[in-house]
Design an enzyme around this catalytic site. Sequence first.
Site, PDB file in Angstrom:
ATOM      1  N   ASP A 150       0.827  -1.216   0.000  1.00 40.53           N
ATOM      2  CA  ASP A 150       0.000   0.000   0.000  1.00 40.53           C
ATOM      3  C   ASP A 150       0.859   1.264   0.000  1.00 40.53           C
ATOM      4  O   ASP A 150       1.954   1.277   0.556  1.00 40.53           O
ATOM      5  CB  ASP A 150      -0.913  -0.018   1.236  1.00 40.53           C
ATOM      6  CG  ASP A 150      -2.055   0.976   1.114  1.00 40.53           C
ATOM      7  OD1 ASP A 150      -2.427   1.322  -0.032  1.00 40.53           O
ATOM      8  OD2 ASP A 150      -2.581   1.415   2.154  1.00 40.53           O
ATOM      9  N   GLY A 151       0.324   2.311  -0.605  1.00 43.31           N
ATOM     10  CA  GLY A 151       0.977   3.621  -0.532  1.00 43.31           C
ATOM     11  C   GLY A 151       1.564   4.124  -1.846  1.00 43.31           C
ATOM     12  O   GLY A 151       2.204   5.180  -1.865  1.00 43.31           O
ATOM     13  N   ASN A 152       1.317   3.418  -2.937  1.00 43.15           N
ATOM     14  CA  ASN A 152       1.860   3.859  -4.234  1.00 43.15           C
ATOM     15  C   ASN A 152       1.354   5.250  -4.617  1.00 43.15           C
ATOM     16  O   ASN A 152       2.110   6.087  -5.107  1.00 43.15           O
ATOM     17  CB  ASN A 152       1.436   2.892  -5.353  1.00 43.15           C
ATOM     18  CG  ASN A 152       2.052   1.523  -5.191  1.00 43.15           C
ATOM     19  OD1 ASN A 152       2.942   1.337  -4.388  1.00 43.15           O
ATOM     20  ND2 ASN A 152       1.557   0.560  -5.971  1.00 43.15           N
ATOM     21  N   GLY A 153       0.070   5.457  -4.398  1.00 41.85           N
ATOM     22  CA  GLY A 153      -0.553   6.736  -4.779  1.00 41.85           C
ATOM     23  C   GLY A 153       0.061   7.885  -3.991  1.00 41.85           C
ATOM     24  O   GLY A 153       0.430   8.923  -4.566  1.00 41.85           O
ATOM     25  N   HIS A 182       2.568   3.433  -8.932  1.00 40.50           N
ATOM     26  CA  HIS A 182       2.375   1.992  -9.177  1.00 40.50           C
ATOM     27  C   HIS A 182       3.583   1.425  -9.925  1.00 40.50           C
ATOM     28  O   HIS A 182       4.036   0.320  -9.652  1.00 40.50           O
ATOM     29  CB  HIS A 182       1.095   1.750  -9.976  1.00 40.50           C
ATOM     30  CG  HIS A 182      -0.155   2.159  -9.231  1.00 40.50           C
ATOM     31  ND1 HIS A 182      -0.375   1.816  -7.920  1.00 40.50           N
ATOM     32  CD2 HIS A 182      -1.240   2.887  -9.611  1.00 40.50           C
ATOM     33  CE1 HIS A 182      -1.540   2.317  -7.526  1.00 40.50           C
ATOM     34  NE2 HIS A 182      -2.087   2.966  -8.536  1.00 40.50           N
ATOM     35  N   THR A 204     -11.066  -6.604  -4.548  1.00 36.64           N
ATOM     36  CA  THR A 204     -12.393  -6.535  -5.177  1.00 36.64           C
ATOM     37  C   THR A 204     -12.981  -5.122  -5.016  1.00 36.64           C
ATOM     38  O   THR A 204     -13.859  -4.726  -5.773  1.00 36.64           O
ATOM     39  CB  THR A 204     -13.364  -7.569  -4.554  1.00 36.64           C
ATOM     40  OG1 THR A 204     -13.242  -7.532  -3.127  1.00 36.64           O
ATOM     41  CG2 THR A 204     -13.071  -8.977  -5.016  1.00 36.64           C
ATOM     42  N   GLU A 205     -12.473  -4.384  -4.041  1.00 31.11           N
ATOM     43  CA  GLU A 205     -12.952  -3.012  -3.817  1.00 31.11           C
ATOM     44  C   GLU A 205     -12.203  -1.993  -4.677  1.00 31.11           C
ATOM     45  O   GLU A 205     -12.658  -0.852  -4.825  1.00 31.11           O
ATOM     46  CB  GLU A 205     -12.806  -2.624  -2.333  1.00 31.11           C
ATOM     47  CG  GLU A 205     -13.794  -3.323  -1.401  1.00 31.11           C
ATOM     48  CD  GLU A 205     -13.474  -4.795  -1.165  1.00 31.11           C
ATOM     49  OE1 GLU A 205     -12.270  -5.148  -1.172  1.00 31.11           O
ATOM     50  OE2 GLU A 205     -14.409  -5.595  -0.996  1.00 31.11           O
ATOM     51  N   LEU A 248      10.377 -20.630  -4.674  1.00 26.90           N
ATOM     52  CA  LEU A 248       9.415 -19.713  -4.054  1.00 26.90           C
ATOM     53  C   LEU A 248       8.071 -19.729  -4.799  1.00 26.90           C
ATOM     54  O   LEU A 248       8.034 -19.623  -6.035  1.00 26.90           O
ATOM     55  CB  LEU A 248      10.001 -18.285  -4.089  1.00 26.90           C
ATOM     56  CG  LEU A 248       9.079 -17.155  -3.635  1.00 26.90           C
ATOM     57  CD1 LEU A 248       8.826 -17.223  -2.127  1.00 26.90           C
ATOM     58  CD2 LEU A 248       9.673 -15.787  -4.005  1.00 26.90           C
ATOM     59  N   ARG A 258       2.029  -4.724   6.093  1.00 23.37           N
ATOM     60  CA  ARG A 258       1.333  -3.695   5.313  1.00 23.37           C
ATOM     61  C   ARG A 258       2.156  -2.418   5.372  1.00 23.37           C
ATOM     62  O   ARG A 258       2.429  -1.900   6.457  1.00 23.37           O
ATOM     63  CB  ARG A 258      -0.077  -3.425   5.844  1.00 23.37           C
ATOM     64  CG  ARG A 258      -0.788  -2.357   5.009  1.00 23.37           C
ATOM     65  CD  ARG A 258      -2.238  -2.164   5.379  1.00 23.37           C
ATOM     66  NE  ARG A 258      -2.870  -1.238   4.439  1.00 23.37           N
ATOM     67  CZ  ARG A 258      -4.128  -1.294   4.036  1.00 23.37           C
ATOM     68  NH1 ARG A 258      -4.910  -2.222   4.515  1.00 23.37           N
ATOM     69  NH2 ARG A 258      -4.612  -0.419   3.176  1.00 23.37           N
ATOM     70  N   LEU A 288      -6.785  -4.711   7.411  1.00 25.09           N
ATOM     71  CA  LEU A 288      -6.490  -5.788   6.463  1.00 25.09           C
ATOM     72  C   LEU A 288      -7.148  -5.567   5.100  1.00 25.09           C
ATOM     73  O   LEU A 288      -6.806  -6.243   4.136  1.00 25.09           O
ATOM     74  CB  LEU A 288      -6.933  -7.139   7.038  1.00 25.09           C
ATOM     75  CG  LEU A 288      -6.239  -7.555   8.351  1.00 25.09           C
ATOM     76  CD1 LEU A 288      -6.668  -8.952   8.760  1.00 25.09           C
ATOM     77  CD2 LEU A 288      -4.723  -7.492   8.229  1.00 25.09           C
ATOM     78  N   GLU A 339       1.159 -13.036  12.424  1.00 24.45           N
ATOM     79  CA  GLU A 339       1.784 -11.863  13.039  1.00 24.45           C
ATOM     80  C   GLU A 339       1.618 -10.683  12.081  1.00 24.45           C
ATOM     81  O   GLU A 339       2.012 -10.765  10.914  1.00 24.45           O
ATOM     82  CB  GLU A 339       3.277 -12.115  13.292  1.00 24.45           C
ATOM     83  CG  GLU A 339       3.548 -13.171  14.326  1.00 24.45           C
ATOM     84  CD  GLU A 339       3.026 -12.797  15.716  1.00 24.45           C
ATOM     85  OE1 GLU A 339       3.095 -11.603  16.081  1.00 24.45           O
ATOM     86  OE2 GLU A 339       2.542 -13.705  16.418  1.00 24.45           O
TER      87      GLU A 339
HETATM   88  C1  IPE Z   1      -5.391  -2.557  -0.131  1.00 22.34           C
HETATM   89  O1  IPE Z   1      -5.099  -1.231  -0.308  1.00 22.34           O
HETATM   90  C2  IPE Z   1      -5.378  -3.282  -1.449  1.00 22.34           C
HETATM   91  C3  IPE Z   1      -4.083  -3.435  -2.080  1.00 22.34           C
HETATM   92  C4  IPE Z   1      -2.922  -3.043  -1.607  1.00 22.34           C
HETATM   93  C5  IPE Z   1      -4.117  -4.117  -3.333  1.00 22.34           C
HETATM   94  P1  IPE Z   1      -6.232  -0.116  -0.477  1.00 22.34           P
HETATM   95  O2  IPE Z   1      -5.516   1.157  -0.674  1.00 22.34           O
HETATM   96  O3  IPE Z   1      -7.192  -0.528  -1.524  1.00 22.34           O
HETATM   97  O4  IPE Z   1      -6.955  -0.194   0.939  1.00 22.34           O
HETATM   98  P2  IPE Z   1      -7.869   0.874   1.702  1.00 22.34           P
HETATM   99  O5  IPE Z   1      -8.891   1.365   0.720  1.00 22.34           O
HETATM  100  O6  IPE Z   1      -6.964   1.980   2.162  1.00 22.34           O
HETATM  101  O7  IPE Z   1      -8.440   0.124   2.843  1.00 22.34           O
HETATM  102  C1  IPE Z   2      -1.526   0.259  -3.339  1.00 21.88           C
HETATM  103  O1  IPE Z   2      -1.293   1.613  -3.360  1.00 21.88           O
HETATM  104  C2  IPE Z   2      -1.742  -0.323  -4.708  1.00 21.88           C
HETATM  105  C3  IPE Z   2      -3.103  -0.777  -4.960  1.00 21.88           C
HETATM  106  C4  IPE Z   2      -4.124  -0.666  -4.180  1.00 21.88           C
HETATM  107  C5  IPE Z   2      -3.325  -1.396  -6.230  1.00 21.88           C
HETATM  108  P1  IPE Z   2      -2.485   2.662  -3.389  1.00 21.88           P
HETATM  109  O2  IPE Z   2      -2.847   2.934  -4.796  1.00 21.88           O
HETATM  110  O3  IPE Z   2      -3.607   2.217  -2.535  1.00 21.88           O
HETATM  111  O4  IPE Z   2      -1.782   3.924  -2.750  1.00 21.88           O
HETATM  112  P2  IPE Z   2      -2.387   4.902  -1.679  1.00 21.88           P
HETATM  113  O5  IPE Z   2      -2.797   4.081  -0.511  1.00 21.88           O
HETATM  114  O6  IPE Z   2      -3.536   5.595  -2.325  1.00 21.88           O
HETATM  115  O7  IPE Z   2      -1.260   5.828  -1.372  1.00 21.88           O
HETATM  116 MG    MG Z   3      -4.053   2.468  -0.553  1.00 24.07          MG
END
Ligand code: IPE
Ligand code: IPE
Ligand code: MG
Length: 262
Positions: free
Chosen positions: A34-37, A51, A80-81, A145, A202, A209, A221
């Site tokens: 998470d956190g690419n954006g 990404h 899925t969301e 792996l 995460r 989660l 864990e």
């Molecule tokens: C969880 O991240 C899904 C993936 C990393 C693929 P999200 O960015 O979608 O999660 P929320 O919306 O912050 O819970």
């Molecule tokens: C996780 O990074 C990648 C995917 C959910 C596909 P995000 O795109 O959720 O990045 P943030 O959380 O918005 O920074």
């Molecule tokens: Mg995110």
Amino acid sequence: MNLKGFFNREKNQDDLLRTVSSKPIPKHIAIIMDGNGRWAEARHLPRTAGHRQGVEALREIIKTSVQLKIAHLTLYAFSTENWKRPESEIRALMSLMVEFLKKELPELHENEIKINMLGDMQGLPQDAVREIQNAMDVTRHNQGLHVNIAINYGSRMEIVKAVKKIAQDISQSVLTPDDIDEHLFSQYLETRSIPDPDLMIRTGGECRLSNFLLYQSAYTELLFTDKQILWPNFTRRRYLEAISEYQFRKRRFGGIDVGEGV
Ligand code: IPE
Ligand code: IPE
Ligand code: MG
């Protein structure tokens, strides 16, 4: 990430790798990447640049997992969301995945990596389905792996599907209600051949989660990084530090001490 002061900043990565390797290694690590954006936004770049940078981080983490002889690495790539996102971002994510599989498959295969997919392939673009299928076919006999990529994956959907299939099997007399126990139920999940994750990481600072491996993570864990550690800057060092922290944890599974990180 709460480090125990066991190693210091100066310690080089080879030392860290050796230290981590000398202790029990988790058999299965699951990662919510998470956190690419946010990584991109902080640099005034489009989210898709985040990404793309995330794929670079992924490469390092896979390489390190091979070195550590981890058996299973499960990566949350698209939930899925995540269909709620703008179409352009979804399209970019899917084409990055296709590009990754196309480009990396020979090297993944050479390294004995077995690719597996979790999630509903229906609804994915045709070229994505084709690349996924090809990667699974090419690597199916590999013994190294296991990289499980969760795309269009949602734990609730997975559980509901399992319940439906069990109901069908009962109605066709393949099963009786008395046959249902935790083991049988787990065999109806997509992770049937994968042990439960020992460690779930995460990045990005959110402590949730987000519908990932809910049934399977009953005794996993959990490790949530600080919010400034976004997926694109999750380095090999940080990965090793996360595993090291896991190795200091005491897992009890409801009982009393059974040793550190085993
Ligand atoms: C969880 O991240 C899904 C993936 C990393 C693929 P999200 O960015 O979608 O999660 P929320 O919306 O912050 O819970
Ligand atoms: C996780 O990074 C990648 C995917 C959910 C596909 P995000 O795109 O959720 O990045 P943030 O959380 O918005 O920074
Ligand atoms: Mg995110």
